[in-house]
Design a protein around this motif. Structure first.
Motif, PDB file in Angstrom:
ATOM      1  N   UNK A 168       6.735   1.883   8.136  1.00 21.75           N
ATOM      2  CA  UNK A 168       6.137   3.358   8.572  1.00 21.75           C
ATOM      3  C   UNK A 168       5.545   3.633   8.429  1.00 21.75           C
ATOM      4  N   UNK A 169       5.507   4.232   6.712  1.00 24.05           N
ATOM      5  CA  UNK A 169       4.882   4.999   6.111  1.00 24.05           C
ATOM      6  C   UNK A 169       3.748   4.508   5.617  1.00 24.05           C
ATOM      7  N   UNK A 170       3.894   2.670   5.286  1.00 23.99           N
ATOM      8  CA  UNK A 170       2.912   1.510   4.774  1.00 23.99           C
ATOM      9  C   UNK A 170       1.900   1.951   5.254  1.00 23.99           C
ATOM     10  N   UNK A 216      11.064  11.257  10.228  1.00 25.20           N
ATOM     11  CA  UNK A 216      11.786  10.785  11.635  1.00 25.20           C
ATOM     12  C   UNK A 216      12.892  11.243  11.811  1.00 25.20           C
ATOM     13  N   UNK A 245       0.313   4.129   7.421  1.00 29.76           N
ATOM     14  CA  UNK A 245      -0.703   5.029   6.730  1.00 29.76           C
ATOM     15  C   UNK A 245      -1.408   5.084   5.410  1.00 29.76           C
ATOM     16  N   UNK A 246      -0.545   4.618   4.853  1.00 30.82           N
ATOM     17  CA  UNK A 246      -1.253   3.546   3.667  1.00 30.82           C
ATOM     18  C   UNK A 246      -2.276   2.887   3.833  1.00 30.82           C
ATOM     19  N   UNK A 247      -1.950   2.338   3.964  1.00 30.48           N
ATOM     20  CA  UNK A 247      -2.791   1.110   4.838  1.00 30.48           C
ATOM     21  C   UNK A 247      -3.501   1.236   4.859  1.00 30.48           C
ATOM     22  N   UNK A 273       0.979  -0.954  -0.124  1.00 29.40           N
ATOM     23  CA  UNK A 273      -0.127  -0.161   0.791  1.00 29.40           C
ATOM     24  C   UNK A 273       0.845   1.542   0.057  1.00 29.40           C
ATOM     25  N   UNK A 274       0.627   2.157  -0.704  1.00 28.17           N
ATOM     26  CA  UNK A 274       1.346   3.804  -1.154  1.00 28.17           C
ATOM     27  C   UNK A 274       0.712   4.656  -1.345  1.00 28.17           C
ATOM     28  N   UNK A 275       0.730   5.763  -1.209  1.00 19.82           N
ATOM     29  CA  UNK A 275       0.207   6.858  -2.154  1.00 19.82           C
ATOM     30  C   UNK A 275       1.478   8.005  -2.166  1.00 19.82           C
ATOM     31  N   UNK A 315       7.445   4.768  -0.640  1.00 23.17           N
ATOM     32  CA  UNK A 315       7.640   5.916   0.126  1.00 23.17           C
ATOM     33  C   UNK A 315       8.414   5.912   1.544  1.00 23.17           C
ATOM     34  N   UNK A 316       9.630   6.369   1.925  1.00 24.74           N
ATOM     35  CA  UNK A 316      10.015   6.434   3.524  1.00 24.74           C
ATOM     36  C   UNK A 316       9.695   7.534   4.316  1.00 24.74           C
ATOM     37  N   UNK A 317       9.611   7.462   5.030  1.00 27.57           N
ATOM     38  CA  UNK A 317       9.030   9.109   6.117  1.00 27.57           C
ATOM     39  C   UNK A 317      10.966   9.336   6.745  1.00 27.57           C
ATOM     40  N   UNK A 318      11.446   9.238   5.944  1.00 29.09           N
ATOM     41  CA  UNK A 318      12.628   9.726   6.411  1.00 29.09           C
ATOM     42  C   UNK A 318      12.534  11.074   6.814  1.00 29.09           C
ATOM     43  N   UNK A 374       1.402   9.593  11.514  1.00 32.37           N
ATOM     44  CA  UNK A 374       0.484   8.092  11.047  1.00 32.37           C
ATOM     45  C   UNK A 374      -0.358   8.505  12.965  1.00 32.37           C
ATOM     46  N   UNK A 404      11.517   3.088   7.508  1.00 28.95           N
ATOM     47  CA  UNK A 404      11.097   4.489   7.274  1.00 28.95           C
ATOM     48  C   UNK A 404       9.591   4.332   6.559  1.00 28.95           C
ATOM     49  N   UNK A 405       9.966   3.754   5.521  1.00 27.46           N
ATOM     50  CA  UNK A 405       9.052   2.843   4.181  1.00 27.46           C
ATOM     51  C   UNK A 405       7.745   1.496   4.745  1.00 27.46           C
TER      52      UNK A 405
END
Lengths: 317, 317
Positions: free
Chosen positions: B225-227, A182, B229-231, A130-132, A176-179, B192, B222-223
């Motif tokens: 983690x973003x997953x 963080x 949110x996307x999920x 899942x990604x957006x 997507x990476x929330x680098x 998140x 970090x990816x």
């Protein structure tokens, strides 16, 4: 709010064909356009997160009123979080694989002011993993506008860094990476914050070493982070080294996940300082990278969006 | 402030031999001791981070005045951040490998009130990889008090989880992971946060799956983690699953770093809810774990510290 011309030289009114808008979570930027050429630009910090639904139109008008004629309708084409569920009007995601722009999926928003007609570019979604994205699809469209045959990996570094696989004029997949987020949380709110602040110096060797370490050993990130604090307490590690190591550990952990997708050359689409950082990290990972511009590509993408709309039956902008 | 007895049953004065104190960043706990037995306990949120140097003695007295006699001096033995540079008195770290307690390194603090005599237990430091602890050494001493021949790995889960290798009655080495702090930052302050809050439900299967994923692939945290949110956006992932996955990803990334040190059985020394979480994650990593108590070991360690001091020449407490 800023303009390309100093206030004293800004005319009261600028004749424009349409207005391009990049509207993210924390920023709003607009360009006054004649054909494909920007003739003025303005920006404010009225990002999506600071607005409720009724706040979008006033925030835009505050920026662009000078560009609006009387007795005519100026098309406004906007991309970014403005099209999210919490935005001005929701523009439902298009599912990848797909081209980054499609006139049939652009959404017409309602406006109270009769001088503007709003179109919102939808973001992209990926079912699994899942990604957006919202906004980056327009930069990819801009990249393809300049290089229609581009095939490979684009990296859009930022708060939420995107890695986008492009082939055959379409976005095939992305992660997507929330680098960046963080980094901000740790530098601003964690126990490490005291050891990271106070100056702007940067130790590039420490960054490079941390990238290499994290590429080799991505496990235990939360331990590597605490080490920054302990190195400060026991061995006097300074802020320039600690900040560079924090950045290197996070980016290295990110690059380690790309695995076989990490084949070059990667196109970097971001602020030049971030592009440089990612290019240096990619070089350590044995991967070439070339800068492709950031803001420029957003505008190129919005320009392409306007052409796409004008060519679409019954959706002229 | 809380007592074991309801206020109505609390006597005005309790005769005590000494006072044991566990003083961390965010908490202060004290036990009234007769010999090796606690006869009362009290706690407040006057942790180190809320106090300046002059604030420590009043904060302690507010809790223990009822336990102090007139015309005599009651020894107070304290461990934790109270001995840090920002604490009541700095107790310089002892370098590992070493026993967790040593009377020669306990530091006498100055007090204004003549009814108390303060001793502070020093923390431990490790030169490379750089690491520090304050308070956990006392829990390790408590573990060894009950099981002097213990040899193996102790895990002290918390805001900053510690993994401690114990052999021959000494701490050989240790590593700290700011896993709990990262969880708090992400759940409280990141993008998140909206998908994680609002209820207490917990999906254990999601936790276990995330631990396994992170053990197998620690890169790209970090990816992952973003997953989350996307999920939530695309597939309606609920808070119970998202929270459990967040916890599992962070703990899995931590366990992945332990590598060959991850041989059991591990002794878990923490709050029982955290112990259960780590025991479940360790089981997924193929490692046995046994709970060894948390608070109890702090008190056992402080009791051992008092005996150590009493037996040391010229340092009687």
């Amino acid at each position: 709010m800023s303009d390309t011309l100093p206030a004293s030289q800004t005319p009261d009114w600028i004749a424009v064909d349409w207005i391009a808008v990049d509207w993210g979570t924390t920023h709003l930027r607009a360009w006054a356009m004649r054909g494909d050429e920007p003739v003025a630009r303005a920006a404010s910090d009225a990002g999506m997160s600071s607005l409720d639904r009724d706040g979008f139109e006033p925030a835009l008008l505050a920026l662009v009123t000078r560009w609006l004629g009387t007795g005519r309708v100026t098309p406004v084409i906007a991309c970014g979080m403005v099209g999210s569920r919490q935005g001005w009007v929701e523009a439902p995601y298009m599912a990848v694989p797909c081209g980054p722009l499609n006139a049939d999926h652009m959404v017409r928003g309602t406006t109270l002011d009769p001088r503007i007609a709003l179109w919102v570019v939808p973001g992209l979604k990926q079912d699994a993993p899942a990604d957006v994205m919202r906004g980056e699809e327009t930069q990819i469209a801009g990249l393809l506008a300049g290089d229609p045959r581009f095939s490979g990996l684009a990296c859009l570094p930022g708060t939420h860094t995107k890695w986008v696989t492009v082939r055959g004029g379409e976005v095939q997949s992305f992660s997507t990476f929330m680098t960046g987020e963080l980094y901000g949380l740790i530098a601003g709110h964690s126990v490490l914050r005291h050891g990271l602040g106070g100056q702007d110096a940067w130790d590039h060797a420490a960054f490079a070493e941390a990238v290499a370490e994290a590429l080799h050993q991505p496990a235990g990130l939360a331990g590597d982070l605490f080490r920054l604090r302990a190195e400060g307490l026991l061995h006097g590690m300074g802020a320039a080294v600690a900040r560079a190591r924090l950045s290197g550990l996070l980016i290295g952990n990110e690059l380690a996940a790309l695995g076989e997708r990490r084949v070059g050359p990667v196109r970097l689409i971001g602020a030049s300082s971030l592009n440089r950082l990612y290019a240096a990290a990619l070089a350590i990972a044995g991967c070439e990278a070339a800068e492709a511009g950031g803001d420029d590509l957003t505008l190129a993408g919005l320009t392409l969006a306007r052409h796409t709309l004008m060519e679409a039956p019954r959706r002229r902008a």
